[in-house]
Design a protein around this motif. Structure first.
Motif, PDB file in Angstrom:
ATOM      1  N   ALA A  33      36.334  40.304  46.005  1.00 21.31           N
ATOM      2  CA  ALA A  33      37.246  42.293  46.021  1.00 21.31           C
ATOM      3  C   ALA A  33      37.269  42.674  44.834  1.00 21.31           C
ATOM      4  O   ALA A  33      36.817  43.003  44.104  1.00 21.31           O
ATOM      5  CB  ALA A  33      37.751  42.022  47.090  1.00 21.31           C
ATOM      6  N   VAL A  34      37.815  41.419  43.684  1.00 19.98           N
ATOM      7  CA  VAL A  34      38.418  41.682  42.446  1.00 19.98           C
ATOM      8  C   VAL A  34      36.594  41.435  41.352  1.00 19.98           C
ATOM      9  O   VAL A  34      36.342  42.391  40.628  1.00 19.98           O
ATOM     10  CB  VAL A  34      39.018  40.862  42.315  1.00 19.98           C
ATOM     11  CG1 VAL A  34      39.145  40.157  40.745  1.00 19.98           C
ATOM     12  CG2 VAL A  34      40.285  40.824  42.481  1.00 19.98           C
ATOM     13  N   ALA A  35      35.624  40.524  42.153  1.00 22.59           N
ATOM     14  CA  ALA A  35      34.283  40.746  40.998  1.00 22.59           C
ATOM     15  C   ALA A  35      33.926  42.012  41.087  1.00 22.59           C
ATOM     16  O   ALA A  35      33.398  42.629  40.084  1.00 22.59           O
ATOM     17  CB  ALA A  35      33.728  39.360  42.051  1.00 22.59           C
ATOM     18  N   ASP A  36      33.726  42.550  42.548  1.00 25.90           N
ATOM     19  CA  ASP A  36      32.760  44.195  42.643  1.00 25.90           C
ATOM     20  C   ASP A  36      33.580  44.893  41.960  1.00 25.90           C
ATOM     21  O   ASP A  36      32.846  45.796  41.684  1.00 25.90           O
ATOM     22  CB  ASP A  36      32.793  43.828  44.101  1.00 25.90           C
ATOM     23  CG  ASP A  36      31.991  43.242  44.956  1.00 25.90           C
ATOM     24  OD1 ASP A  36      31.222  42.940  44.269  1.00 25.90           O
ATOM     25  OD2 ASP A  36      31.715  43.209  45.992  1.00 25.90           O
ATOM     26  N   ALA A  37      35.578  45.031  42.169  1.00 19.75           N
ATOM     27  CA  ALA A  37      36.141  46.348  41.463  1.00 19.75           C
ATOM     28  C   ALA A  37      36.379  46.348  40.173  1.00 19.75           C
ATOM     29  O   ALA A  37      35.970  47.339  39.256  1.00 19.75           O
ATOM     30  CB  ALA A  37      37.276  45.709  41.793  1.00 19.75           C
ATOM     31  N   ARG A  38      36.088  44.641  39.460  1.00 12.89           N
ATOM     32  CA  ARG A  38      36.072  44.667  37.869  1.00 12.89           C
ATOM     33  C   ARG A  38      34.116  45.254  37.332  1.00 12.89           C
ATOM     34  O   ARG A  38      34.684  46.455  36.992  1.00 12.89           O
ATOM     35  CB  ARG A  38      36.051  43.484  37.545  1.00 12.89           C
ATOM     36  CG  ARG A  38      36.829  43.428  37.330  1.00 12.89           C
ATOM     37  CD  ARG A  38      37.678  41.626  37.094  1.00 12.89           C
ATOM     38  NE  ARG A  38      38.991  40.876  37.367  1.00 12.89           N
ATOM     39  CZ  ARG A  38      40.490  41.830  36.245  1.00 12.89           C
ATOM     40  NH1 ARG A  38      39.869  42.333  35.561  1.00 12.89           N
ATOM     41  NH2 ARG A  38      41.158  41.183  36.980  1.00 12.89           N
ATOM     42  N   GLN A  39      33.322  45.034  38.445  1.00 19.73           N
ATOM     43  CA  GLN A  39      32.124  45.896  37.981  1.00 19.73           C
ATOM     44  C   GLN A  39      32.040  47.213  38.045  1.00 19.73           C
ATOM     45  O   GLN A  39      31.019  48.023  37.129  1.00 19.73           O
ATOM     46  CB  GLN A  39      31.064  44.583  38.623  1.00 19.73           C
ATOM     47  CG  GLN A  39      29.526  44.855  38.265  1.00 19.73           C
ATOM     48  CD  GLN A  39      28.327  44.307  39.405  1.00 19.73           C
ATOM     49  OE1 GLN A  39      29.173  43.195  39.631  1.00 19.73           O
ATOM     50  NE2 GLN A  39      27.074  44.607  39.502  1.00 19.73           N
ATOM     51  N   VAL A  40      32.196  47.228  39.284  1.00 18.17           N
ATOM     52  CA  VAL A  40      32.174  48.477  39.039  1.00 18.17           C
ATOM     53  C   VAL A  40      33.525  49.579  37.868  1.00 18.17           C
ATOM     54  O   VAL A  40      32.902  50.809  37.487  1.00 18.17           O
ATOM     55  CB  VAL A  40      33.430  49.398  40.423  1.00 18.17           C
ATOM     56  CG1 VAL A  40      33.684  50.886  40.434  1.00 18.17           C
ATOM     57  CG2 VAL A  40      32.205  49.074  41.677  1.00 18.17           C
TER      58      VAL A  40
END
Length: 841
Positions: free
Chosen positions: A461-468
């Motif tokens: 989830a954190v990886a996806d959020a940071r990419q956003v």
């Protein structure tokens, strides 16, 4: 406005009078002079001008909110003297502020001696070239009471000097005094036009450099048909002169018909140019195009896209038309894009639930009308049948605080699912670097964080959020806010608050009202979850005021709920209950965030009132609702921590141990310092006296590393009380740590409990200093006995009683007999909240 020449208080007063006359209200004037020694200090002038104290980019958010508040009360004049020494940060803020407050009664005056400015020369020149900026000589300011000619005078002027009036009308239509442009519209040579412009200005026929809002325009004297014809010609001349499309489009907005092809082309170009920095202006251009041709699906789609962060309800209506049955467009790709945005806007306005299963369905659902695969840059999604999304309304809501006094039965831990089954690989789209894909990433990150389906869920989830957040500007502010919420759940509160604050400031600058309210509410909630109750209350109140000012009070429900939580933490139960009762709980059923945080707030109010049974019932209702919605994140709501404490208080130690173990299972699936520390806190509360100290010590140590200041203060408080129960001399240090943290972050309820426990700890230590002979004498004296009665009761002489009392007064630090009541037989009435276990969140 850049004014060349000596500033002088008189010139500022004259301009303020002009502004007051123009807008019909007294102008608020703020003045500041720049200092050479502070020219290199970021935002130095801004802080002095508006009294802002935050540091970093927080000062921009705080001052922007302050300016908006001042503008709501009337016209505002900001005067900066010796502007050659103005710092670059202040100049850039002024640039952003002027664009964000377009058409509002704000005037900024920069007094500059003739010549080049100082250290911020490049920024100053950039500012001076903006279309909203005028550079004038202080000597050329027209007095505020200079009157325009009356209509009778204009009629006489038309007969006697028609060319002068034609030039004045052309300048008014163009909004320019460029002799070439005015001459082209008036049909006169440039040289003649220049001379006539000078004469028109001297006679008050031309608008001065000061704002003219509310002043009747020369064009208003013309018949409507003639005025429209003149504006159309002015727009064509500006277009032929390659002036910015937005300048031309502003003239076309008032045209009753767009009967020439170039007009629509200019409006489209202006909308495209304004879409990023001025979406509100883009909406006005697209709205005009849509009014001219309601069947143009491409214009409707562009209008809906521009409206998403401004007014998602209006955007949803356009999208529903394009993606509906029958569809409003024959283009399958346009219809597919409309369907994508329709699902998102339905989520934004709560027309569809925001449960994890609903988010999963949003990722799974194939795009309608898509045939031979997705267009370039769009995510490829494997077709799948979307499962029915359970809604929170499966759980009955408490529209008001319940009155039942029955102790609720505790739901078996096994009946509450820990997490949803992880999605199959076919449901995860293949993503590209396209705004739509970043939106999909945000949905996926939020779904993963809410379900917390395993130890790897947090990293995913954190990886996806940071990419956003760091792969470019998301398609909507909703994606940025969703990503920030994921980081907050993952205990990266600093980054989450930074991103939310940026979103609030950016949305305010871009006049995206819904996005600004949404991000401000989310920021208040993150502040609350980090235990900063005072800041959370202030931020939530500001978000509510913003929503009410924009006429969108329904958008501030999360802000109101957050405010209620903060008020409970600060010990103001009456105001908290008043805020909660104003909400319509039935309308929150499908809102995972609002519904469950409201239930938790209601439960905390009940607990603070000394009604543990009703509080437990609401906490259990919250837990059952989260289970039905598929939310398995342990820090989304701390209902399980609170219910563990209440179960212990109600004598259900077995159920409390089960609940604490359930929290441990949740924490293992979302491992953060906060979730681990809370799990240890719940287990320590439910443990027997022999084993609780070790658990609470570890809980306090781990929570100190998290962003949750309230839970850390609670862990120190619980540990201090446990040590106090064991007469451990380490208790006062723990209680003082709890008190310091609670006082710093505005946690009045926790601070009160810590003070009471600390007095008890200090009292025990002090009373231990009394001898065996002194203590019974002190107890009888506290009960009101006279020295003679004490001597008779204890078989002592009166002098011996007096001797012992003198020693007692000295050791307890009291002046006489009246002070004994504080120490014997107890230390005073126990505060109500101190009897209630747990925190107040």
């Amino acid at each position: 406005m850049v004014i060349l020449g000596s500033p002088g208080r008189g010139s500022v007063d004259a301009i303020a009078r002009h502004v007051s006359v123009t807008y019909g209200r007294e102008a608020n004037v703020r003045r500041v002079g720049c200092r050479r020694e502070a020219a290199g200090t970021e935002h130095a002038v801004l802080r002095r001008l508006l009294g802002a104290s935050p540091s970093g980019h927080e000062v921009r958010y705080a001052t922007h909110s302050l300016v908006c508040g001042l503008l709501a009360r009337g016209p505002l004049v900001l005067a900066i003297g010796d502007a050659q020494w103005c710092d670059e940060g202040t100049l850039r803020f002024i640039d952003q502020l002027m664009r964000a407050t377009y058409r509002q009664p704000l005037t900024v005056l920069l007094h500059l001696p003739p010549g080049l400015p100082g250290p911020a020369a490049a920024t100053f020149h950039e500012l001076a070239t903006r279309d909203y900026c005028t550079v004038i000589d202080a000597a050329g300011l027209r007095p505020a009471d200079t009157a325009r000619p009356a209509s009778d005078d204009l009629a006489e002027l038309a007969l006697r000097e028609p060319r002068l009036l034609e030039v004045a009308l052309a300048a008014a239509a163009l909004g320019s005094t460029d002799p070439d442009l005015v001459g082209a519209l008036a049909g006169l040579p440039s040289k003649t036009t220049g001379r006539l412009l000078e004469e028109a200005g001297a006679r008050g026929l031309l608008p001065g450099p000061l704002p003219a809002h509310g002043t009747p325009s020369l064009l208003d004297t013309l018949p409507e048909a003639e005025r429209e014809r003149l504006r159309a010609q002015a727009a064509e001349i500006l277009n032929d002169a390659a002036r910015p499309a937005e300048q031309v489009a502003d003239l076309l907005l008032e045209q009753s018909t767009l009967d020439r092809s170039w007009m629509r082309a200019v409006l489209r170009e202006a909308a495209a140019a304004a879409r990023h920095d001025r979406p509100a202006a883009a909406v006005s251009y697209l709205t005009r195009l849509h009014a001219a041709d309601a069947d143009d699906a491409a214009v409707r789609m562009d209008l809906a896209t521009a409206l998403v962060d401004i007014d998602p309800l209006a955007a949803r209506k356009h999208l529903a038309h394009l993606a509906g049955t029958p569809p409003g467009t024959g283009d399958p790709l346009l219809r597919a894009h409309a369907a994508d945005l329709l699902r998102l806007t339905s989520l934004m306005v709560h027309d569809s639930p925001d449960t994890p299963a609903a988010l999963d369905a949003l990722l799974r659902e194939p795009d309608p009308g898509r045939q031979d695969g997705p267009p370039t840059g769009r995510a490829r999604r494997a077709p799948a049948t979307a499962p029915a999304a359970p809604t929170v309304s499966a759980v009955s809501d408490a529209a008001a605080i319940p009155d039942t006094s029955a102790v609720p039965e505790v739901s078996p831990v096994s009946s509450i699912p820990v997490a949803l089954t992880p999605p199959t690989p076919s449901t995860v789209p293949v993503l590209t670097d396209h705004p739509t894909e970043r939106m999909v990433l945000a949905v996926r990150a939020l779904r993963t964080a809410l379900t917390a389906s395993g130890p790897d869920a947090r990293e995913t989830a954190v990886a996806d959020a940071r990419q956003v957040l760091w792969s470019g500007r998301p398609h909507t502010a909703w994606a940025r806010v969703a990503a920030a919420r994921v980081l907050a759940l993952a205990d990266d509160t600093a980054t989450a608050l930074d991103q939310l604050q940026r979103t609030v400031a950016d949305s305010a600058e871009r006049e995206e009202t819904w996005a600004e309210c949404h991000a401000a509410s989310a920021r208040a909630l993150v502040l609350l979850e980090s235990g900063r109750a005072a800041e959370a209350a202030e931020a939530a109140s500001a978000a509510s005021r913003l929503s009410e000012a924009e006429g969108t009070s329904g958008r501030s429900r999360l802000a109101s709920i957050t405010l209620a939580h903060a008020l409970v933490a600060r010990g103001d139960l009456d105001r908290a209950q008043e805020v909660l009762l104003r909400l319509d709980g039935r309308r929150l059923d499908d809102c995972v965030w609002e519904h469950h945080h409201r239930l938790t707030a209601l439960a905390l109010v009940e607990r603070g009132r000394g009604r543990p049974e009703q509080a437990l019932r609401l906490f259990e209702q919250c837990g059952a609702g989260l289970a039905a919605a598929g939310v398995g994140n342990p820090v989304f709501s701390l209902w399980w921590v609170h219910s563990t404490e209440l179960l212990m208080r109600l004598g259900q130690s077995g159920a409390a141990a089960q609940r604490a173990d359930f929290g441990r299972q949740l924490a293992e699936r979302w491992p953060t310092a906060r979730s681990t520390g809370l799990s240890l806190l719940a287990r320590g509360v439910s443990a027997d006296p022999a084993g609780c100290v070790e658990l609470l010590t570890e809980s306090a140590r781990i929570l100190a590393q998290s962003s949750d200041r309230q839970s850390h203060a609670l862990a120190e408080l619980r540990l201090g009380k446990a040590l106090l129960h064991r007469s451990d001399r380490g208790a006062p240090a723990r209680l003082r740590a709890a008190l310091a943290t609670a006082a710093r972050y505005g946690l009045a309820s926790v601070a009160e409990q810590a003070r009471y426990a600390l007095r008890s700890a200090e009292g025990r230590h002090t009373l231990a200093a009394l001898s065996h002979a002194e203590r019974p004498v002190a107890e009888l004296a506290a009960a009101g006995k006279s020295n003679r009665a004490i001597a008779d009761a204890l078989h002592l002489t009166v002098r011996t009683v007096e001797y012992h009392l003198t020693n007692v007064y000295r050791k307890l630090g009291i002046p006489g007999r009246a002070g004994l009541a504080r120490w014997f037989p107890a230390h005073g009435p126990q505060p109500a909240e101190a009897r209630a276990p747990g925190g107040t969140r």
